[in-house]
Design a protein around this motif. Structure first.
Motif, mmCIF file in Angstrom:
data_model
loop_
_atom_site.group_PDB
_atom_site.id
_atom_site.type_symbol
_atom_site.label_atom_id
_atom_site.label_comp_id
_atom_site.label_asym_id
_atom_site.label_seq_id
_atom_site.Cartn_x
_atom_site.Cartn_y
_atom_site.Cartn_z
ATOM 1 N N VAL A 59 0.959 -1.125 -0.130
ATOM 2 C CA VAL A 59 -0.096 0.117 0.096
ATOM 3 C C VAL A 59 0.919 1.254 -0.066
ATOM 4 O O VAL A 59 1.881 1.419 0.990
ATOM 5 N N SER A 60 0.521 2.076 -1.004
ATOM 6 C CA SER A 60 1.493 3.348 -1.061
ATOM 7 C C SER A 60 0.403 4.541 -0.952
ATOM 8 O O SER A 60 -0.533 4.450 -1.463
ATOM 9 N N MET A 61 0.830 5.475 -0.091
ATOM 10 C CA MET A 61 0.068 6.579 0.231
ATOM 11 C C MET A 61 0.709 8.023 0.046
ATOM 12 O O MET A 61 1.950 7.798 0.384
ATOM 13 N N ALA A 62 0.127 8.855 -0.337
ATOM 14 C CA ALA A 62 0.620 10.366 -0.403
ATOM 15 C C ALA A 62 0.132 11.320 0.468
ATOM 16 O O ALA A 62 -1.158 11.020 0.942
ATOM 17 N N ASP A 63 0.877 12.288 1.296
ATOM 18 C CA ASP A 63 0.298 13.052 2.040
ATOM 19 C C ASP A 63 -0.589 12.400 3.154
ATOM 20 O O ASP A 63 -1.954 12.630 2.894
ATOM 21 N N ALA A 64 -0.109 11.613 4.131
ATOM 22 C CA ALA A 64 -0.892 11.018 4.825
ATOM 23 C C ALA A 64 -0.575 11.273 6.242
ATOM 24 O O ALA A 64 0.427 12.283 6.638
ATOM 25 N N TRP A 65 -1.609 11.136 7.169
ATOM 26 C CA TRP A 65 -1.394 11.366 8.658
ATOM 27 C C TRP A 65 -1.414 10.017 9.243
ATOM 28 O O TRP A 65 -2.443 9.147 9.048
ATOM 29 N N VAL A 66 -0.771 9.870 10.290
ATOM 30 C CA VAL A 66 -0.430 8.307 10.776
ATOM 31 C C VAL A 66 -0.873 8.627 12.314
ATOM 32 O O VAL A 66 -0.374 9.672 12.813
ATOM 33 N N GLN A 78 5.146 10.605 2.023
ATOM 34 C CA GLN A 78 5.085 9.348 1.357
ATOM 35 C C GLN A 78 5.047 8.141 2.621
ATOM 36 O O GLN A 78 5.915 8.314 3.345
ATOM 37 N N VAL A 79 4.324 7.162 2.247
ATOM 38 C CA VAL A 79 4.194 5.883 2.905
ATOM 39 C C VAL A 79 4.098 5.011 2.118
ATOM 40 O O VAL A 79 3.442 4.688 1.135
ATOM 41 N N ARG A 80 4.920 3.865 2.578
ATOM 42 C CA ARG A 80 4.749 2.543 1.902
ATOM 43 C C ARG A 80 4.880 1.349 2.735
ATOM 44 O O ARG A 80 5.843 1.270 3.551
ATOM 45 N N VAL A 81 3.750 0.628 2.779
ATOM 46 C CA VAL A 81 3.492 -0.433 3.777
ATOM 47 C C VAL A 81 3.647 -1.657 2.859
ATOM 48 O O VAL A 81 2.858 -1.867 1.978
ATOM 49 N N LEU A 82 4.342 -2.704 3.476
ATOM 50 C CA LEU A 82 4.217 -4.133 3.005
ATOM 51 C C LEU A 82 3.804 -4.936 3.975
ATOM 52 O O LEU A 82 4.486 -4.952 5.185
ATOM 53 N N THR A 83 2.927 -5.816 3.892
ATOM 54 C CA THR A 83 2.303 -6.769 4.870
ATOM 55 C C THR A 83 1.711 -7.768 4.402
ATOM 56 O O THR A 83 0.867 -7.819 3.148
ATOM 57 N N PHE A 84 1.941 -8.945 5.303
ATOM 58 C CA PHE A 84 1.209 -10.124 4.819
ATOM 59 C C PHE A 84 -0.195 -10.322 5.586
ATOM 60 O O PHE A 84 -0.932 -11.214 5.499
ATOM 61 N N LYS A 85 -0.486 -9.351 6.442
ATOM 62 C CA LYS A 85 -1.748 -9.308 7.093
ATOM 63 C C LYS A 85 -2.745 -8.327 6.233
ATOM 64 O O LYS A 85 -2.548 -7.834 5.390
#
Length: 108
Positions: A59-66, A78-85
């Motif tokens: 999952v890639s996101m631009a201009d995000a709030w976490v 920029q956020v990039r998440v790799l997950t098996f869940k």
């Protein structure tokens, strides 16, 4: 630092995070939840990958709030998440965003 001081600090941090969330949620279109984090964003891309029978999500996101009370800055470019869940993506309904203006859900 005593256990009571630590608990009070964490409660204050959670309240601060909730207030920030309440202030920014109306700026975003999507909520994305992974096993480790909760994000708000207006733009995302999700790809499903399969390698040797194993499936994972990117999952890639631009201009995000976490949502993370331990981060000094919660807005990320920029956020990039790799997950098996599982990844849960919901489009926010602006009518549902009428959050209470007080902090009645938190005990300080």
């Amino acid at each position: 630092m005593s256990a009571e001081d630590l608990e009070k600090y964490e409660t204050e941090m959670e309240l601060k995070l909730y207030r920030e969330y309440r202030d920014v949620v109306g700026l975003f279109k999507y909520v994305i939840e992974t096993e480790r984090r909760f994000y708000l964003t207006n733009d995302y891309e999700m790809q499903v990958h399969s390698v040797q029978g194993e499936v994972f999500f990117e999952v890639s996101m631009a201009d995000a709030w976490v949502w993370d009370m331990y981060r000094p800055a919660r807005f990320v470019k920029q956020v990039r998440v790799l997950t098996f869940k599982d990844v849960n993506i919901e489009e926010l309904n602006k009518a549902d965003l009428d959050l209470p203006s007080d902090d009645s859900g938190f005990n300080t």
